[in-house]
Design a protein around this motif. Structure first.
Motif, PDB file in Angstrom:
ATOM      1  N   THR A   1      54.011  33.923 -11.270  1.00  0.00           N
ATOM      2  CA  THR A   1      55.148  33.234 -11.871  1.00  0.00           C
ATOM      3  C   THR A   1      54.899  32.980 -13.352  1.00  0.00           C
ATOM      4  N   LEU A   2      53.694  32.520 -13.678  1.00  0.00           N
ATOM      5  CA  LEU A   2      53.368  32.218 -15.071  1.00  0.00           C
ATOM      6  C   LEU A   2      53.267  33.472 -15.932  1.00  0.00           C
TER       7      LEU A   2
ATOM      8  N   ARG B   1      40.247  35.480 -20.408  1.00  0.00           N
ATOM      9  CA  ARG B   1      41.426  35.861 -21.210  1.00  0.00           C
ATOM     10  C   ARG B   1      42.286  34.641 -21.541  1.00  0.00           C
ATOM     11  N   LEU B   2      42.300  33.684 -20.611  1.00  0.00           N
ATOM     12  CA  LEU B   2      43.092  32.462 -20.811  1.00  0.00           C
ATOM     13  C   LEU B   2      42.317  31.395 -21.590  1.00  0.00           C
ATOM     14  N   LYS B   3      41.107  31.764 -22.007  1.00  0.00           N
ATOM     15  CA  LYS B   3      40.228  30.835 -22.760  1.00  0.00           C
ATOM     16  C   LYS B   3      39.889  29.599 -21.937  1.00  0.00           C
ATOM     17  N   ILE B   4      39.638  29.809 -20.647  1.00  0.00           N
ATOM     18  CA  ILE B   4      39.314  28.721 -19.735  1.00  0.00           C
ATOM     19  C   ILE B   4      37.839  28.811 -19.372  1.00  0.00           C
TER      20      ILE B   4
ATOM     21  N   LYS C   1      42.826  23.226 -15.906  1.00  0.00           N
ATOM     22  CA  LYS C   1      42.336  22.449 -14.764  1.00  0.00           C
ATOM     23  C   LYS C   1      42.624  23.162 -13.445  1.00  0.00           C
ATOM     24  N   TYR C   2      43.812  23.733 -13.352  1.00  0.00           N
ATOM     25  CA  TYR C   2      44.213  24.436 -12.132  1.00  0.00           C
ATOM     26  C   TYR C   2      43.306  25.643 -11.879  1.00  0.00           C
ATOM     27  N   VAL C   3      43.121  26.463 -12.886  1.00  0.00           N
ATOM     28  CA  VAL C   3      42.287  27.654 -12.732  1.00  0.00           C
ATOM     29  C   VAL C   3      40.827  27.258 -12.507  1.00  0.00           C
ATOM     30  N   GLN C   4      40.349  26.239 -13.194  1.00  0.00           N
ATOM     31  CA  GLN C   4      38.969  25.759 -12.980  1.00  0.00           C
ATOM     32  C   GLN C   4      38.751  25.368 -11.524  1.00  0.00           C
ATOM     33  N   ASP C   5      39.708  24.645 -10.957  1.00  0.00           N
ATOM     34  CA  ASP C   5      39.573  24.232  -9.557  1.00  0.00           C
ATOM     35  C   ASP C   5      39.520  25.444  -8.631  1.00  0.00           C
TER      36      ASP C   5
ATOM     37  N   LEU D   1      46.790  21.778 -18.325  1.00  0.00           N
ATOM     38  CA  LEU D   1      47.086  21.794 -16.893  1.00  0.00           C
ATOM     39  C   LEU D   1      46.672  23.132 -16.272  1.00  0.00           C
ATOM     40  N   LEU D   2      46.996  24.228 -16.955  1.00  0.00           N
ATOM     41  CA  LEU D   2      46.598  25.544 -16.472  1.00  0.00           C
ATOM     42  C   LEU D   2      45.082  25.646 -16.371  1.00  0.00           C
TER      43      LEU D   2
END
Length: 172
Positions: free
Chosen positions: A127-128, A68-71, A16-20, A13-14
């Motif tokens: 928040t995360l 860093r988030l491997k996204i 997809k959110y960051v990708q968008d 979910l993270l």
């Protein structure tokens, strides 16, 4: 040593959110570049040029955060982003490149909305950051404050220019 994703965070979910947001940032840079051209040679143009540089740097920072988030953005989303970038170049809100009347107003409001969306991203990541050590809270707080400042500066530009744009006695 491989960094584990905290159990509290849904990595898919993270991602997809960051990708968008990465895709939106790509188009957002172009929106600012186009607005900067519209206002070139004016005080507003100089202010937009400064914000454009900030937005470009933030996009680089977002890419580093994603790393860093491997996204990574999948090819299908990169292609969609390029399409959005190309459409942004056509400047659908202000195709004539006018500072006047409705096109000029809508373009400035679109910049404000784009920065508001980015502010939401920074709020979410702040928040995360409490649950995910890969997210630097000080970095995100700095980016959040910068987004708030950018919204304030764009709102000032809108306020400063709206009265002229909406005058009834204009011929354009």
């Amino acid at each position: 040593m491989k960094q584990k994703v905290p159990a509290a965070i849904d990595q898919e979910l993270l991602s997809k959110y960051v990708q968008d947001h990465m895709m939106a940032a790509h188009s957002g840079v172009k929106l600012f570049e186009e607005a900067k051209k519209v206002w070139a040679g004016t005080d507003v143009g100089r202010r937009l040029a400064s914000m454009t540089a900030e937005i470009q740097n933030e996009r680089v920072e977002l890419n580093k955060i994603a790393s860093r988030l491997k996204i990574k953005v999948p090819l299908s989303k990169r292609l969609m982003s390029r399409t959005g970038h190309t459409l942004s170049r056509l400047n659908p809100l202000n195709p004539t490149g006018s500072r006047d009347r409705l096109p000029g107003q809508l373009e400035l409001e679109a910049l404000h909305a784009a920065v508001a969306g980015k502010e939401c991203l920074w709020h979410t990541l702040a928040t995360l950051s409490h649950d995910d050590p890969r997210i630097s809270e000080p970095q995100i707080q700095r980016l959040l404050e910068q987004a708030k400042d950018q919204q304030h500066r764009i709102a000032n530009i809108i306020s400063e220019t709206a009265a002229t744009r909406f005058r009834a006695d204009r011929t354009s």
